[in-house]
Design an enzyme around this catalytic site. Structure first.
Site, PDB file in Angstrom:
ATOM      1  N   GLU A  41      -5.995   2.433 -11.364  1.00 45.93           N
ATOM      2  CA  GLU A  41      -6.987   4.019 -10.545  1.00 45.93           C
ATOM      3  C   GLU A  41      -6.937   4.922 -11.536  1.00 45.93           C
ATOM      4  O   GLU A  41      -5.957   5.789 -11.438  1.00 45.93           O
ATOM      5  CB  GLU A  41      -6.904   4.392  -9.256  1.00 45.93           C
ATOM      6  CG  GLU A  41      -7.297   2.963  -8.299  1.00 45.93           C
ATOM      7  CD  GLU A  41      -8.452   2.331  -7.895  1.00 45.93           C
ATOM      8  OE1 GLU A  41      -9.425   3.638  -8.543  1.00 45.93           O
ATOM      9  OE2 GLU A  41      -8.149   1.391  -6.960  1.00 45.93           O
ATOM     10  N   ARG A  48      -5.776  12.529 -10.970  1.00 45.15           N
ATOM     11  CA  ARG A  48      -5.012  11.845 -10.735  1.00 45.15           C
ATOM     12  C   ARG A  48      -5.219  10.448 -11.515  1.00 45.15           C
ATOM     13  O   ARG A  48      -6.125   9.961 -11.003  1.00 45.15           O
ATOM     14  CB  ARG A  48      -4.407  11.558  -9.629  1.00 45.15           C
ATOM     15  CG  ARG A  48      -3.465  10.952  -9.186  1.00 45.15           C
ATOM     16  CD  ARG A  48      -3.320  10.815  -7.508  1.00 45.15           C
ATOM     17  NE  ARG A  48      -4.001   9.847  -7.260  1.00 45.15           N
ATOM     18  CZ  ARG A  48      -4.370   9.903  -5.449  1.00 45.15           C
ATOM     19  NH1 ARG A  48      -4.327  10.767  -5.236  1.00 45.15           N
ATOM     20  NH2 ARG A  48      -4.540   8.358  -5.646  1.00 45.15           N
ATOM     21  N   GLU A  65      -8.418   8.642 -10.699  1.00 44.66           N
ATOM     22  CA  GLU A  65      -8.408   9.630  -9.886  1.00 44.66           C
ATOM     23  C   GLU A  65      -9.681  10.779 -10.034  1.00 44.66           C
ATOM     24  O   GLU A  65      -8.530  11.968 -10.315  1.00 44.66           O
ATOM     25  CB  GLU A  65      -7.722   9.477  -8.111  1.00 44.66           C
ATOM     26  CG  GLU A  65      -7.226   8.860  -7.385  1.00 44.66           C
ATOM     27  CD  GLU A  65      -8.028   7.749  -6.580  1.00 44.66           C
ATOM     28  OE1 GLU A  65      -9.414   8.599  -5.899  1.00 44.66           O
ATOM     29  OE2 GLU A  65      -8.157   7.090  -5.956  1.00 44.66           O
ATOM     30  N   ARG A  79       0.712  -1.319   0.389  1.00 43.41           N
ATOM     31  CA  ARG A  79      -0.024  -0.325   0.061  1.00 43.41           C
ATOM     32  C   ARG A  79       0.587   1.281  -0.165  1.00 43.41           C
ATOM     33  O   ARG A  79       1.419   1.200   1.014  1.00 43.41           O
ATOM     34  CB  ARG A  79      -1.045   0.112   1.084  1.00 43.41           C
ATOM     35  CG  ARG A  79      -1.930  -0.941   1.438  1.00 43.41           C
ATOM     36  CD  ARG A  79      -2.555  -1.141   2.214  1.00 43.41           C
ATOM     37  NE  ARG A  79      -1.946  -1.715   3.634  1.00 43.41           N
ATOM     38  CZ  ARG A  79      -1.932  -2.134   4.787  1.00 43.41           C
ATOM     39  NH1 ARG A  79      -3.500  -2.027   5.635  1.00 43.41           N
ATOM     40  NH2 ARG A  79      -0.945  -2.047   5.935  1.00 43.41           N
TER      41      ARG A  79
END
Length: 286
Positions: free
Chosen positions: A255, A241, A257, A204
């Site tokens: 992802e 993002r 964002e 993470r």
């Protein structure tokens, strides 16, 4: 120059007051506008603003229907960015499957619908060894879990999430250990980029999980992937993002964002100015 009234929306958690909306508001005021930092779910006359900018509304995951209703209401009373159809498209990680179907490099994914009862069998049928399980609507890796696909603990975690919402399962991408690259685009142009590196032994990249950040020079391949992904959004994206990881030698979308990303304005001395330029470009013209 015409002066406008602008709202930059944040959340109300005193544990972390995001500095970015305040910095942007200060620069907008220095340019002659009236800019306020407001909590999105408080009683506000949104019609009094020329533009409402979604920023650190980091509790929307837990108040999703309230948040989406707020977005629609503000869009009637004022103008909100990013646009409501982009926000609705981006809240559920199922959009990643749409990107993949269009040829954008993404990790394979399995979406388990809320209430799924055959979780272990469906995860096992993917053939993946190690997987990451997370809610389809979430952020900050709050409920993400990594483990062996057949482990009882991981299946139980997926079943718990499925009890309240959809679940996303993806194969683990070892490239994340070298970091996740984030490209920041304002009005379609790259402003800056960072590489977010997880703590040793973790995957993470978020700071609250021990991750760190470092400057990054964008490659042509990364930019091509980012542009291809953003081109599939349902409307024009004002700020974005794009999070990428190197997977099998290819920059791969983790992802998009497009709602309330940390824009890492601290990472580049001109990033704040570029973001405020972007906001001003969305204001009504006299």
């Amino acid at each position: 120059m015409t002066s406008h009234r602008i709202a930059l929306c944040t959340w109300s958690d005193p544990a972390y007051v995001d500095p970015e909306p305040r910095e942007a508001a200060a620069l907008l005021r220095a340019r002659g506008h009236r800019a306020d930092v407001v909590v999105w779910h408080e009683e506000v006359d949104w019609s009094s603003y020329d533009l409402v900018v979604v920023r650190s509304t980091w509790d929307y995951f837990d108040r999703l229907q309230e948040f989406l209703a707020w977005v629609d209401r503000v869009d009637v009373e004022s103008r909100i960015i990013n646009p409501p159809n982009v926000i609705r498209w981006n809240v559920h990680k199922g959009y990643l499957a749409e990107l993949g179907a269009a040829g954008v490099p993404v990790l394979p994914m399995l979406v388990l619908p809320q209430g799924a009862v055959d979780v272990a069998a469906r995860i096992g049928a993917t053939g993946w060894d190690r997987v990451v399980v997370k809610p389809a609507v979430d952020g900050g890796a709050r409920q993400a879990a990594l483990g062996e696909a057949g482990s009882e603990a991981l299946v139980a975690h997926a079943e718990r999430i499925a009890g309240v919402g959809d679940v996303v399962v993806q194969p683990y991408a070892p490239g994340i250990e070298q970091g996740e690259v984030s490209l920041f685009l304002f009005d379609g142009e790259v402003s800056h980029a960072v590489r977010k590196v997880p703590a040793s032994g973790d995957y993470r990249v978020q700071a609250h999980h021990g991750g760190s950040e470092e400057p990054h020079v964008v490659t042509e391949a990364e930019l091509a992937t980012a542009r291809a992904a953003l081109a599939l959004a349902p409307a024009g994206v004002v700020y974005a993002r794009v999070d990428l990881v190197e997977h099998e030698g290819v920059p791969t979308v983790m992802e998009l964002e497009l709602i309330e990303p940390d824009l890492f304005l601290r990472a580049d001395e001109r990033a704040l100015e570029r973001f405020v330029d972007c906001v001003e470009g969305q204001l009504p013209r006299a």
